[in-house]
Design a protein around this motif. Structure first.
Motif, short mmCIF file in Angstrom:
data_model
loop_
_atom_site.label_atom_id
_atom_site.label_comp_id
_atom_site.label_asym_id
_atom_site.label_seq_id
_atom_site.Cartn_x
_atom_site.Cartn_y
_atom_site.Cartn_z
N ASN A 58 0.82 -1.22 0.00
CA ASN A 58 0.00 0.00 0.00
C ASN A 58 0.85 1.27 0.00
N GLY A 86 -6.41 -7.16 7.96
CA GLY A 86 -5.66 -7.43 6.73
C GLY A 86 -5.28 -8.89 6.61
N ASN A 101 2.43 2.87 2.27
CA ASN A 101 2.03 3.86 3.28
C ASN A 101 3.23 4.68 3.76
N GLN A 159 1.70 -3.76 9.61
CA GLN A 159 2.10 -2.55 10.32
C GLN A 159 3.15 -2.99 11.32
N GLN A 193 -6.05 -2.84 12.14
CA GLN A 193 -6.51 -2.73 10.76
C GLN A 193 -5.66 -3.58 9.81
N SER A 194 -4.36 -3.43 9.91
CA SER A 194 -3.47 -4.12 8.98
C SER A 194 -3.18 -5.55 9.39
N ASN A 195 -2.83 -5.74 10.66
CA ASN A 195 -2.31 -7.04 11.09
C ASN A 195 -3.41 -8.05 11.43
N ASP A 226 -4.32 -1.92 -0.21
CA ASP A 226 -4.26 -2.06 1.24
C ASP A 226 -4.83 -3.42 1.64
#
Length: 335
Positions: free
Chosen positions: A32, A106, A34, A86, A101-103, A61
Motif C-alpha cells: 500500500n 488485513g 504507506n 504494520q 486494521q493491517s495485522n 491495502d
C-alpha cells in the motif's frame, strides 16, 4: 510458479521478490506504500523490481476486503508469502488502531483470499516479539507464548492462531516464520542499524536503551530470504505424532508449522554498536537511557527445526553484514 508477495516494496518483501524472480518465478507484488517511513525508499525498491520480467505490482491495502478478494480471484497465485504488516513495537503504543486494521483485518483478508483461491501454501511473517515475557533462552517454538509485551506482538501471535484455524477448518497449508531482528541493505529507517548509522555519520548522539544491557539475534537479510524461499517450497503437512494430550504449539494435526528464523547467536548491544563504529570509521556519541515500554531484554532463536526441515544455515557474521549495510547506506544517500 506464481507467488503473491505482500509487502513487496518493504525491506524483506523486496529482497524476497528479487530472489524469486532471479530463479524464474512469477511474482505478484502487493503493497500500500504507506508513509509509516520514507515512501521514496519504498518506491526505490519497487523501481528495481518493476523492470524485471515476471513481476507485476498492485498498490492495495490489506484491509480493503473487496480489493483483496478481486486480487486473489484475478491473479490466482499458487503460493503466498505474506510479509506486509504494520511493523514496529514502539509505534504500536502510539497508533494501536493501525495494527488492528493491517495485522488483524488485513491478515483475515489474506487467509480468506488463500481459501477462496485454493492456494497451495501460505507462508506468513510472525515475529520474535511473540515471546514477550519469556525468559528461557534460546526461544523455542515449542514453548508457550502467552504473555506479549506490546500490541504489535499480540497481533503477531493472533496471526498464528488465525492461521491455525484456517489450516484446521479448510486444510490450508500454512507456515509461520518468527523473524529475529533482520538487517541489511535497503533496511527500514525505523530500525536501529539505520538510525545508528545515520546519527553516527552525522556526529549526532545515539539513544542506547536499557543502558546498553540488551542482546539481539541479528540476522542478515540474505540469510532470512533464503529461509523464506526454502520455506515456501516446503508445503506444511500435518504432524502425525501430534497429540491434544500434550499439544506442541509448533505443529498440529492440521497442515501447520511454526519456525524461528534467526541467526542463533545473540549479540550484546554494545558489541553491535562497535560493529557500526568500525564500519563507519567513526565513534558513536552514546546517550544511555532506561528500558523502553514494550522492549525485551534478549532475543535468541532456537533454529533447530528450521535447520532440520529445510536446511536453513545462516552464515553472515554481523561484522560483514553491517559493513555491507553501511556501504549501501553511503552509496544510496551519496555520503
Amino acid at each position: 510458479m506464481r507467488i503473491l508477495v505482500t509487502g513487496a516494496a518493504g525491506f524483506i518483501g523486496f529482497h524476497t521478490a528479487k530472489l524469486l524472480l532471479a530463479r524464474g518465478d512469477e511474482v505478484v507484488g502487493l503493497d500500500n506504500l504507506n508513509d509509516y517511513y520514507d515512501v521514496s525508499l519504498k518506491e526505490a525498491r519497487l523501481a528495481q523490481l518493476e523492470g524485471e520480467p515476471g513481476f507485476t505490482f498492485h498498490k492495495l491495502d490489506l484491509a480493503d476486503r473487496q480489493g483483496m478478494a478481486t486480487l486473489f480471484s484475478e491473479a490466482r497465485p499458487q503460493r503466498v508469502i505474506h510479509l506486509a504488516a504494520q511493523a514496529g513495537v514502539r509505534h504500536s503504543l502510539k497508533d494501536p488502531h493501525a495494527y488492528a486494521q493491517s495485522n488483524l483485518l488485513g491478515f483475515l483478508n489474506v487467509l480468506e483470499g488463500c481459501r477462496q483461491a485454493a492456494v497451495e501454501h501460505l507462508v506468513f511473517a510472525s515475529s520474535s516479539s511473540v515471546y514477550g515475557g519469556n525468559t528461557k533462552t534460546p526461544f523455542s517454538v515449542h514453548d508457550p507464548v502467552d504473555h506479549p509485551l506490546s500490541l504489535y506482538a499480540a497481533t503477531k501471535q493472533s496471526n498464528e492462531l488465525m492461521a491455525h484455524s484456517y489450516a484446521h477448518l479448510y486444510g490450508l497449508p500454512v507456515t509461520g516464520l518468527r523473524f529475529f531482528t533482520v538487517y541489511g541493505p535497503w533496511g527500514r529507517p525505523d530500525m536501529s542499524p539505520f538510525i545508528f548509522t545515520k546519527r553516527i555519520l552525522e556526529g549526532q548522539p545515539i539513544e542506547v536503551f536499557n543502558n546498553g544491557e540488551h542482546a539481539r539475534d541479528f540476522t542478515y537479510i540474505d540469510d532470512i530470504v533464503d529461509g523464506v524461499v526454502r520455506s515456501v517450497d516446503r508445503i506444511a503437512t500435518p504432524d502425525t505424532g501430534w497429540s491434544g494430550d500434550a499439544p506442541d504449539p509448533a505443529t498440529s494435526s492440521a497442515p501447520y508449522r511454526l519456525y524461528n528464523i534467526g541467526n542463533n547467536s545473540p549479540v550484546p548491544l554494545m558489541d553491535y554498536i562497535a560493529c557500526i563504529e568500525n564500519a563507519t570509521g567513526k565513534q558513536a556519541i552514546k546517550e544511555f537511557l532506561p528500558m523502553q515500554p514494550g522492549d525485551v531484554h534478549t532475543t535468541y532463536a532456537d533454529i533447530d527445526d528450521l535447520q532440520r526441515d529445510i536446511g536453513f544455515r545462516p552464515d553472515t557474521p554481523l561484522e560483514i553484514g553491517m559493513a555491507r549495510f553501511v556501504a549501501w547506506y553511503r552509496e544510496y544517500y551519496g555520503i
